[in-house]
Design an enzyme around this catalytic site. Structure first.
Site, mmCIF file in Angstrom:
data_model
loop_
_atom_site.group_PDB
_atom_site.id
_atom_site.type_symbol
_atom_site.label_atom_id
_atom_site.label_comp_id
_atom_site.label_asym_id
_atom_site.label_seq_id
_atom_site.Cartn_x
_atom_site.Cartn_y
_atom_site.Cartn_z
ATOM 1 N N LYS A 68 20.264 47.455 21.240
ATOM 2 C CA LYS A 68 20.477 47.006 22.494
ATOM 3 C C LYS A 68 19.340 47.261 23.513
ATOM 4 O O LYS A 68 19.094 46.563 24.264
ATOM 5 C CB LYS A 68 21.791 47.487 23.069
ATOM 6 C CG LYS A 68 21.677 48.964 23.134
ATOM 7 C CD LYS A 68 22.948 49.759 23.781
ATOM 8 C CE LYS A 68 22.941 51.402 23.466
ATOM 9 N NZ LYS A 68 23.378 51.882 22.242
ATOM 10 N N LYS A 89 12.982 59.988 19.705
ATOM 11 C CA LYS A 89 13.409 59.746 21.019
ATOM 12 C C LYS A 89 12.811 60.519 22.263
ATOM 13 O O LYS A 89 12.476 59.622 23.295
ATOM 14 C CB LYS A 89 14.813 60.332 21.632
ATOM 15 C CG LYS A 89 15.921 59.404 20.763
ATOM 16 C CD LYS A 89 17.199 59.666 21.011
ATOM 17 C CE LYS A 89 18.321 58.992 20.087
ATOM 18 N NZ LYS A 89 19.661 59.144 20.739
ATOM 19 N N LYS A 94 15.498 48.392 13.309
ATOM 20 C CA LYS A 94 16.943 48.174 13.574
ATOM 21 C C LYS A 94 17.447 47.316 14.718
ATOM 22 O O LYS A 94 16.737 47.382 15.647
ATOM 23 C CB LYS A 94 17.318 49.629 13.708
ATOM 24 C CG LYS A 94 18.774 49.902 13.796
ATOM 25 C CD LYS A 94 19.315 51.512 13.833
ATOM 26 C CE LYS A 94 20.753 51.595 13.950
ATOM 27 N NZ LYS A 94 21.142 53.187 14.268
#
Length: 338
Positions: free
Chosen positions: A204, A118, A201
Site C-alpha cells: 500500500k 523499517k 512485494k
C-alpha cells in the site's frame, strides 16, 4: 514433568495501517477464513498497538481499523464463528507484552530483519516500540495459548521469536505453560508481488496505485489494473519450473492459482502456451468475480460504523474470557502479588 495438551486455537492479526490489498487477502485473510471454516477456534485481530509504532493520524487510525474489520467480515470471517477483536480493547495483550519484554533478549530483537528494513540507517530515531514490538506480537499469540498462526513468509521470523520466548519462559519458571506455536504458511500466493515490478512485494506504500489491487477497488478498476500489469513477451510455460526467472509471469500465475484454489501446475496445464493477451482477460474475469463482491460488502459495512464497533466490542468481551485467566496464571507463575 508431563507435557500438557493445549486446546488447538488459531490466532492472527493485521495492522490497520490503511489500504487493504490483494496481497493481504491472498496472503492472510483468505487463509483466515479457511481455518475458521475448518472448525478450529479462531481469533482474528486488528493490531492497532502495532500500527502506532510509527506515527498514525488518529482519525485515519480509527477509519483504518473499522475498514480492516469490514474487510475481514466481507471476506468471510464471521463474528459468529470467530472472535474478531481490536487489539487495544483487550488490555491483556499489552500486559503480557511487558512480561515478554523482560523474557526476550536484546540479541534476539537485534536480529529481526523487519526492524532493520523499517528503520534503515535511522535506528536511533525510530520508536522503542518499533524495536520491541515482536515481544508484543508474541503476547498477542500466547495470551490465547494459540497453537497455530497463519502468517506470510515475511512474518516467519517473528513466529520463531514467539517460540523462543515461550520456551525460555517455560524453562525459566519450570513450567509447561505456554505452547510452542506452529506457523501455518501455505498456498500459491502467500507473497503477492507488485503488478509493476515482480521483484517487489505488493504494498500500500508504493506510490503507484497501479502496482496493487486494493480491496476497495471496483470491478472496472480491478480489470484495468490486471490488463496493464507488467509482463514479458514470452508465452506462459507448461510447468512451474519455467517461471523461475520470470517474476511478473510467476506473480500473475500465482494470483490466478490462489484465486481459483488450484496449484500452479494445474493452472499451467490449462494456460501453458498462451500469450498474456489471452491470459490476462481470464485473470481479470476471475479476480473481478472473487473480489468485487468483497469491495461492495465492505462499502455497505463502512456505511454503518456503529455496527462494526458493536461487533468489535462483543469480540473483546469474548476474548477476555480467554485472556484474563491466562494472564492471571502468568502473574502467579512470575510471583506477582495479586
Amino acid at each position: 514433568m508431563t507435557t500438557p495438551t493445549f486446546t488447538p486455537r488459531v490466532f492472527s492479526g493485521i495492522q490497520p495501517s490503511g489500504g487493504l490489498t490483494l496481497g493481504n487477502y491472498l496472503g492472510a485473510i483468505k487463509r483466515f477464513v479457511q481455518m475458521q471454516d475448518a472448525g478450529m477456534p479462531t481469533v482474528y485481530c486488528m493490531v492497532d498497538l502495532h500500527a502506532i509504532t510509527v506515527w498514525q493520524d488518529p482519525g485515519d487510525l480509527q477509519h483504518n481499523t473499522r475498514e480492516l474489520a469490514a474487510g475481514f467480515i466481507a471476506s468471510g470471517i464471521s463474528p459468529e464463528k470467530s472472535i474478531l477483536i481490536n487489539q487495544s480493547q483487550v488490555p491483556e495483550h499489552a500486559q503480557l507484552g511487558w512480561i515478554f519484554s523482560c523474557v526476550a533478549r536484546m540479541g534476539w530483537m537485534q536480529r529481526m530483519t523487519q526492524f532493520k528494513d523499517k528503520a534503515g540507517k535511522n535506528t536511533q530515531n525510530v520508536s522503542l516500540g518499533l524495536f520491541g514490538y515482536p515481544a508484543l506480537m508474541a503476547a498477542d499469540i500466547l495470551v490465547y495459548h494459540a497453537t497455530h498462526v497463519p502468517v506470510g513468509e515475511d512474518q516467519k521470523q517473528h513466529l520463531e521469536l514467539t517460540r523462543d520466548i515461550a520456551t525460555k519462559f517455560n524453562h525459566d519458571y519450570g513450567v509447561d505453560f505456554f505452547p510452542i506455536t506452529e506457523p501455518v504458511i501455505e498456498g500459491a500466493a502467500t507473497r503477492v508481488m507488485s503488478l509493476r515490478d515482480g521483484s517487489k512485494k505488493m504494498s500500500k506504500s508504493d506510490p503507484s496505485d497501479a502496482s496493487r489491487i486494493n480491496m476497495t477497488d471496483d470491478a472496472d478498476t480491478i480489470a484495468k489494473k490486471i490488463r496493464k500489469a507488467k509482463t514479458d513477451p514470452d508465452a506462459l510455460p507448461s510447468e512451474a519450473a519455467g517461471l523461475s526467472e520470470r517474476p511478473e509471469a510467476r506473480n500473475l500465475v500465482n494470483i490466478y492459482a490462489a484465486l481459483s484454489e488450484q496449484s500452479v501446475d494445474d493452472v499451467l496445464r490449462e494456460v501453458g502456451g498462451q500469450q498474456f493477451g489471452a491470459f490476462k482477460p481470464l485473470l481479470a474475469e476471475l479476480a473481478v468475480s472473487k473480489l468485487s463482491p468483497i469491495s461492495s460488502e465492505m462499502a455497505r459495512l463502512m456505511a454503518d460504523p456503529a455496527e462494526i464497533d458493536r461487533i468489535l466490542a462483543r469480540g473483546a468481551r469474548q476474548a477476555r474470557e480467554i485472556t484474563v485467566p491466562i494472564l492471571e496464571k502468568t502473574y502467579e507463575i512470575v510471583g506477582m502479588v495479586r
